[in-house]
Design a protein around this motif. Sequence first.
Motif, PDB file in Angstrom:
ATOM      1  N   PHE A 163       0.818  -1.317  -0.085  1.00  0.00           N
ATOM      2  CA  PHE A 163       0.065   0.108   0.065  1.00  0.00           C
ATOM      3  C   PHE A 163       0.795   1.230   0.018  1.00  0.00           C
ATOM      4  N   PRO A 164       0.397   2.271  -0.553  1.00  0.00           N
ATOM      5  CA  PRO A 164       1.132   3.614  -0.499  1.00  0.00           C
ATOM      6  C   PRO A 164       1.146   4.194   0.920  1.00  0.00           C
ATOM      7  N   VAL A 165       1.917   3.559   1.904  1.00  0.00           N
ATOM      8  CA  VAL A 165       1.936   3.748   3.296  1.00  0.00           C
ATOM      9  C   VAL A 165       2.385   5.318   3.487  1.00  0.00           C
ATOM     10  N   VAL A 166       3.450   5.641   2.722  1.00  0.00           N
ATOM     11  CA  VAL A 166       4.179   6.970   3.062  1.00  0.00           C
ATOM     12  C   VAL A 166       3.140   7.897   2.652  1.00  0.00           C
ATOM     13  N   GLU A 167       2.488   7.882   1.638  1.00  0.00           N
ATOM     14  CA  GLU A 167       1.391   9.025   1.181  1.00  0.00           C
ATOM     15  C   GLU A 167       0.260   8.905   2.251  1.00  0.00           C
ATOM     16  N   ILE A 168      -0.431   7.829   2.883  1.00  0.00           N
ATOM     17  CA  ILE A 168      -0.921   7.722   3.910  1.00  0.00           C
ATOM     18  C   ILE A 168      -0.459   8.514   5.204  1.00  0.00           C
ATOM     19  N   TRP A 169       0.661   8.094   5.363  1.00  0.00           N
ATOM     20  CA  TRP A 169       1.333   8.695   6.727  1.00  0.00           C
ATOM     21  C   TRP A 169       1.380  10.325   6.428  1.00  0.00           C
ATOM     22  N   GLU A 179      -5.777  18.130   0.269  1.00  0.00           N
ATOM     23  CA  GLU A 179      -6.880  17.129   0.334  1.00  0.00           C
ATOM     24  C   GLU A 179      -6.205  15.850   0.848  1.00  0.00           C
ATOM     25  N   GLN A 180      -6.994  15.250   1.744  1.00  0.00           N
ATOM     26  CA  GLN A 180      -6.350  14.113   2.527  1.00  0.00           C
ATOM     27  C   GLN A 180      -6.801  12.882   1.786  1.00  0.00           C
ATOM     28  N   LEU A 181      -6.609  12.656   0.489  1.00  0.00           N
ATOM     29  CA  LEU A 181      -6.967  11.681  -0.207  1.00  0.00           C
ATOM     30  C   LEU A 181      -5.887  10.868  -0.695  1.00  0.00           C
ATOM     31  N   VAL A 182      -5.790   9.557  -0.588  1.00  0.00           N
ATOM     32  CA  VAL A 182      -4.887   8.575  -1.037  1.00  0.00           C
ATOM     33  C   VAL A 182      -5.662   7.649  -2.023  1.00  0.00           C
ATOM     34  N   ASN A 183      -4.989   7.470  -3.275  1.00  0.00           N
ATOM     35  CA  ASN A 183      -5.785   6.340  -3.811  1.00  0.00           C
ATOM     36  C   ASN A 183      -5.045   5.220  -3.927  1.00  0.00           C
ATOM     37  N   ASP A 185      -5.040   2.450  -5.266  1.00  0.00           N
ATOM     38  CA  ASP A 185      -4.592   1.615  -6.334  1.00  0.00           C
ATOM     39  C   ASP A 185      -3.169   2.401  -6.916  1.00  0.00           C
ATOM     40  N   ASP A 186      -2.469   3.216  -6.305  1.00  0.00           N
ATOM     41  CA  ASP A 186      -1.260   3.770  -6.452  1.00  0.00           C
ATOM     42  C   ASP A 186      -0.140   2.856  -6.235  1.00  0.00           C
ATOM     43  N   GLY A 187      -0.515   1.971  -5.618  1.00  0.00           N
ATOM     44  CA  GLY A 187       0.421   0.827  -5.402  1.00  0.00           C
ATOM     45  C   GLY A 187       1.382   0.815  -4.321  1.00  0.00           C
ATOM     46  N   GLY A 188       2.329   0.207  -4.148  1.00  0.00           N
ATOM     47  CA  GLY A 188       2.872  -0.211  -2.929  1.00  0.00           C
ATOM     48  C   GLY A 188       4.193   0.563  -2.688  1.00  0.00           C
ATOM     49  N   VAL A 189       5.132   0.474  -1.838  1.00  0.00           N
ATOM     50  CA  VAL A 189       6.280   1.159  -1.749  1.00  0.00           C
ATOM     51  C   VAL A 189       7.307   0.218  -0.973  1.00  0.00           C
ATOM     52  N   GLN A 190       8.511   0.584  -1.466  1.00  0.00           N
ATOM     53  CA  GLN A 190       9.709  -0.277  -0.776  1.00  0.00           C
ATOM     54  C   GLN A 190      10.288   1.104  -0.186  1.00  0.00           C
ATOM     55  N   LEU A 191      10.629   0.974   1.187  1.00  0.00           N
ATOM     56  CA  LEU A 191      10.990   2.368   1.747  1.00  0.00           C
ATOM     57  C   LEU A 191      12.250   2.147   2.397  1.00  0.00           C
ATOM     58  N   LEU A 192      13.249   3.060   2.463  1.00  0.00           N
ATOM     59  CA  LEU A 192      14.116   3.169   3.416  1.00  0.00           C
ATOM     60  C   LEU A 192      13.691   4.607   4.359  1.00  0.00           C
ATOM     61  N   MET A 193      13.770   4.199   5.732  1.00  0.00           N
ATOM     62  CA  MET A 193      13.523   5.310   6.737  1.00  0.00           C
ATOM     63  C   MET A 193      14.875   5.482   7.497  1.00  0.00           C
ATOM     64  N   ILE A 194      15.428   6.650   7.509  1.00  0.00           N
ATOM     65  CA  ILE A 194      16.445   7.231   8.450  1.00  0.00           C
ATOM     66  C   ILE A 194      16.390   8.324   8.869  1.00  0.00           C
TER      67      ILE A 194
END
Lengths: 257, 270
Positions: A163-169, A179-183, A185-194
């Motif tokens: 899921f597009p969790v970064v966008e949701i966050w 706009e607090q809208l997240v689609n 269907d935008d797809g998932g994410v592979q994320l580096l947090m630092i």
Amino acid sequence: MPGLREIQERFSANILDAGAAEILRDVKPGVFEPGLRLQVYRNNVYTGFTEALRAVYPVVEKLVGGRFFLYACNEFIARQPSGSGDLHDFGSEFGPFLAAFEPAGELRYLPDVAQLEWYFHETYHEAGAGVLDLEALGRIPPEQYERLRFQMNPASRLMKSKFPVVEIWRVNQEDFCGEQLVNLDDGGVQLLMIRCGEEIEMHPLQAADFKMLSRIARDDALGDCLRAAQDIDPDFDLSGFLPRFVANQTLVGFAVS
Amino acid sequence: MRGPHYREVVDTGPRVGFFEVHSENFFGRGGVPHDYLERVRRDYPLSFHGVGMSLGSVDPLDPGHLQRLKQLVAIYQPDFVSEHLSWGSFGGRHLNDLLPLPYTEEVVDHLADRVRQAQDFLGRPIMVENVSCYLQFEHTCMSEWEFVAAVAERADCDILLDINNIYVNAHNHEFSADEFLNGIPAHRVREIHLAGHTVKRYEQGAIIIDTHDHRVCPEVWSLYQRSVSLFGPRPTLIEWDSDLPELDVLVEEAAIARNIMEGAGHARVA
């Protein structure tokens, strides 16, 4: 006369195991009956745990609303007792709990958002690291590259979500305007947090970069990391990868083994 | 000192004598909390106040917890390290709260033994603090002040006296707060805590809950005044843990405490 062990066994059972009544006989009655006195402690204990979860999971709370969050917290607290005297350790399993928590089943992205927030909490309290010594790296003979092992910044985490969790966050941050809208269907994410100083940065990554860092994080030798990344992207090469992830302090050290 | 005030403390350097932190807030390996604490340490003495050691539990002391505290002490060299006369876990399940103990000889011995274990592990003395409580056990056989004094005596440790907790317990359990103060050996009192509380009303009456979310009430200030005349001026902390106000409010409260101490000092000189 009950000993200290019996008192603590009965007291904790009353608080954590739905009101086991044995302890009530050990408490002096007065203006207030023992049950009400125990209730004060139960409230304090549950409030303490709930506040700890609220501090770590503000976006989850925002997504489900205050009342549902409280309900989920109460269920979680009852099922997953704290195992540490340090309340900061409490709540690591909230994401997996939410994944199996049927009333939240419709919000399929919720467990991943919780995981993201837990990583935030961890990196906030994690040690930082210095900068990788590029000169020393340059002195490594090329025939040893295969056996190089890079060290990740302790204050970094890798995470993959459908899921597009970064966008949701991001749209659920207090200072977000728009706009607090997240689609979804935008797809998932592979994320580096630092974490860099006080800031915690989130970098969505290409699949090959993510694979490379995941292998480094599990302490694989550079040759193995590289082949895994090239399985995903045959054009992947170190000359692009290394400067970027040294500069943003993801890679902070190395050793040859 | 709480997270929302870190930056302001570092930037403005308020006029206070020391800062106290919950030790567990710095149990992480580093990160933002430590960055600030290092800077605060340069300008102020520190006190580490623990809430999670569970001195009164029958569970063994957690060596991991003690080790983390020991590391902190080694890094920051605080003037004080303190913990509570309470318990918080049983059978490995933690309730993360300051739970009440029966006041018996068994418990005095147990606590004295645990304080010594903690001091041996840490290689330094710790102070013990009286807690607020909302019930008393049937088989309790001494007053709370006799209990606190006995633990300190048997463990040979100092006392962090929480004046608000005395006020809360005096109300909840109908004893005289002055009698409590008179029962505490003055030479063992090394630090004082002050805080606000919440009165919770029921049909039968009121229970005072130690919420640390208000200013210190007038009755507690009076009690503080009496404690200063009994024990002399002692480093005094304003505790405020939820519904945090602006830092200025805490500094104001600390100034009131300082005025009371200085007033008592002049009185003695005069």
